[in-house]
Design a protein around this motif. Structure first.
Motif, mmCIF file in Angstrom:
data_model
loop_
_atom_site.group_PDB
_atom_site.id
_atom_site.type_symbol
_atom_site.label_atom_id
_atom_site.label_comp_id
_atom_site.label_asym_id
_atom_site.label_seq_id
_atom_site.Cartn_x
_atom_site.Cartn_y
_atom_site.Cartn_z
ATOM 1 N N MET A 1 -62.558 -47.124 18.990
ATOM 2 C CA MET A 1 -62.993 -45.971 18.236
ATOM 3 C C MET A 1 -62.691 -44.702 19.053
ATOM 4 S SD MET A 1 -66.640 -45.616 16.415
ATOM 5 C CE MET A 1 -66.920 -44.377 15.211
ATOM 6 N N PRO A 2 -62.118 -43.678 18.432
ATOM 7 C CA PRO A 2 -61.757 -42.470 19.175
ATOM 8 C C PRO A 2 -62.993 -41.688 19.616
ATOM 9 C CG PRO A 2 -61.385 -42.142 16.832
ATOM 10 C CD PRO A 2 -61.747 -43.580 17.020
ATOM 11 N N LYS A 3 -62.816 -40.927 20.697
ATOM 12 C CA LYS A 3 -63.917 -40.110 21.205
ATOM 13 C C LYS A 3 -63.930 -38.776 20.464
ATOM 14 C CE LYS A 3 -64.477 -42.047 25.751
ATOM 15 N NZ LYS A 3 -64.633 -41.766 27.177
ATOM 16 N N ILE A 4 -64.522 -38.781 19.272
ATOM 17 C CA ILE A 4 -64.622 -37.590 18.445
ATOM 18 C C ILE A 4 -66.067 -37.457 17.961
ATOM 19 C CG2 ILE A 4 -63.852 -36.471 16.321
ATOM 20 C CD1 ILE A 4 -61.216 -37.928 16.584
ATOM 21 N N CYS A 5 -66.607 -36.254 18.059
ATOM 22 C CA CYS A 5 -67.957 -35.982 17.559
ATOM 23 C C CYS A 5 -67.943 -36.070 16.040
ATOM 24 C CB CYS A 5 -68.406 -34.593 18.012
ATOM 25 S SG CYS A 5 -70.024 -34.135 17.405
ATOM 26 N N GLN A 6 -68.894 -36.812 15.480
ATOM 27 C CA GLN A 6 -68.940 -37.008 14.036
ATOM 28 C C GLN A 6 -69.479 -35.785 13.292
ATOM 29 O OE1 GLN A 6 -71.275 -40.579 13.652
ATOM 30 N NE2 GLN A 6 -69.504 -41.900 13.926
ATOM 31 N N VAL A 7 -70.111 -34.868 14.006
ATOM 32 C CA VAL A 7 -70.684 -33.687 13.365
ATOM 33 C C VAL A 7 -69.733 -32.493 13.475
ATOM 34 C CG1 VAL A 7 -72.610 -32.062 13.402
ATOM 35 C CG2 VAL A 7 -73.020 -34.482 13.800
ATOM 36 N N THR A 8 -69.302 -32.175 14.707
ATOM 37 C CA THR A 8 -68.478 -30.985 14.930
ATOM 38 C C THR A 8 -66.984 -31.289 14.974
ATOM 39 O OG1 THR A 8 -68.661 -31.223 17.327
ATOM 40 C CG2 THR A 8 -70.300 -29.837 16.227
ATOM 41 N N VAL A 31 -64.925 -35.187 25.611
ATOM 42 C CA VAL A 31 -66.154 -34.636 25.053
ATOM 43 C C VAL A 31 -67.326 -35.471 25.550
ATOM 44 C CG1 VAL A 31 -67.342 -34.090 22.901
ATOM 45 C CG2 VAL A 31 -64.877 -33.965 22.998
ATOM 46 N N ASN A 32 -68.444 -34.812 25.845
ATOM 47 C CA ASN A 32 -69.642 -35.515 26.289
ATOM 48 C C ASN A 32 -70.373 -36.052 25.053
ATOM 49 O OD1 ASN A 32 -71.821 -36.474 27.625
ATOM 50 N ND2 ASN A 32 -72.535 -34.501 28.400
ATOM 51 N N LEU A 33 -70.054 -37.289 24.680
ATOM 52 C CA LEU A 33 -70.632 -37.886 23.470
ATOM 53 C C LEU A 33 -71.829 -38.753 23.814
ATOM 54 C CD1 LEU A 33 -67.477 -39.005 21.482
ATOM 55 C CD2 LEU A 33 -68.909 -37.029 21.070
ATOM 56 N N GLN A 34 -72.817 -38.704 22.951
ATOM 57 C CA GLN A 34 -74.015 -39.518 23.085
ATOM 58 C C GLN A 34 -74.298 -40.191 21.749
ATOM 59 O OE1 GLN A 34 -75.583 -39.647 26.087
ATOM 60 N NE2 GLN A 34 -74.037 -38.224 26.846
ATOM 61 N N ASN A 35 -74.846 -41.401 21.802
ATOM 62 C CA ASN A 35 -75.288 -42.064 20.575
ATOM 63 C C ASN A 35 -76.714 -41.603 20.291
ATOM 64 O OD1 ASN A 35 -72.975 -43.633 20.104
ATOM 65 N ND2 ASN A 35 -73.595 -45.031 21.726
ATOM 66 N N LYS A 36 -76.936 -41.098 19.093
ATOM 67 C CA LYS A 36 -78.222 -40.499 18.753
ATOM 68 C C LYS A 36 -78.631 -40.930 17.351
ATOM 69 C CE LYS A 36 -81.080 -36.957 19.790
ATOM 70 N NZ LYS A 36 -82.164 -37.267 20.637
ATOM 71 N N ARG A 37 -79.930 -41.132 17.163
ATOM 72 C CA ARG A 37 -80.447 -41.398 15.819
ATOM 73 C C ARG A 37 -80.897 -40.082 15.221
ATOM 74 N NH1 ARG A 37 -84.828 -45.483 14.883
ATOM 75 N NH2 ARG A 37 -85.964 -43.851 15.907
ATOM 76 N N VAL A 38 -80.392 -39.774 14.029
ATOM 77 C CA VAL A 38 -80.720 -38.524 13.350
ATOM 78 C C VAL A 38 -81.304 -38.861 11.990
ATOM 79 C CG1 VAL A 38 -79.763 -36.365 12.470
ATOM 80 C CG2 VAL A 38 -78.807 -37.385 14.526
ATOM 81 N N TRP A 39 -82.361 -38.141 11.607
ATOM 82 C CA TRP A 39 -82.975 -38.378 10.308
ATOM 83 C C TRP A 39 -82.100 -37.777 9.213
ATOM 84 C CZ3 TRP A 39 -86.317 -41.469 8.213
ATOM 85 C CH2 TRP A 39 -86.813 -41.200 6.946
ATOM 86 N N LYS A 48 -77.451 -43.654 12.815
ATOM 87 C CA LYS A 48 -76.888 -43.565 14.156
ATOM 88 C C LYS A 48 -75.609 -42.741 14.107
ATOM 89 C CE LYS A 48 -78.704 -47.784 16.139
ATOM 90 N NZ LYS A 48 -78.373 -49.073 16.753
ATOM 91 N N VAL A 49 -75.523 -41.757 15.022
ATOM 92 C CA VAL A 49 -74.398 -40.834 15.035
ATOM 93 C C VAL A 49 -73.871 -40.702 16.455
ATOM 94 C CG1 VAL A 49 -73.681 -38.481 14.497
ATOM 95 C CG2 VAL A 49 -75.490 -39.526 13.177
#
Length: 69
Positions: A1-8, A31-39, A48-49
Motif C-alpha cells: 500500500m502506498p504511503k499516502i494520507c487518506q485525508v490530505t 510523510v509521517n503517517l499514523q493509523n488512527k480511528r476517526v468517528w 480506521k484511517v
C-alpha cells in the motif's frame, strides 16, 4: 500500500542530502503517517484511517473549535 494520507492526499517529497563538500545525493522525504480511528458521522461508527500527523493536528483544532462554541 502506498504511503499516502487518506485525508490530505499527501505523499513523499523528493529532495537532496547535501554533504559538507556540497555533494548532492537524492533522498525521499516520506510523510509521517499514523493509523488512527476517526468517528464517521456518515456511517455512525469508528473508521480506521492512515492519516498524516499534520492532518491529526488540524482535526484536533477543528474539534476543539466546534466543542467550545
Amino acid at each position: 500500500m502506498p504511503k499516502i494520507c487518506q485525508v490530505t492526499k499527501k505523499k513523499a517529497n523528493n529532495g537532496y542530502t547535501v554533504s559538507h563538500s556540497h555533494t548532492k545525493t537524492k533522498k525521499k522525504q516520506e510523510v509521517n503517517l499514523q493509523n488512527k480511528r476517526v468517528w464517521s458521522y456518515k456511517y455512525k461508527k469508528w473508521v480506521k484511517v492512515k492519516i498524516s500527523t499534520k492532518a491529526i493536528k488540524s482535526f484536533n483544532k477543528l474539534y476543539l473549535f466546534i466543542k467550545n462554541k
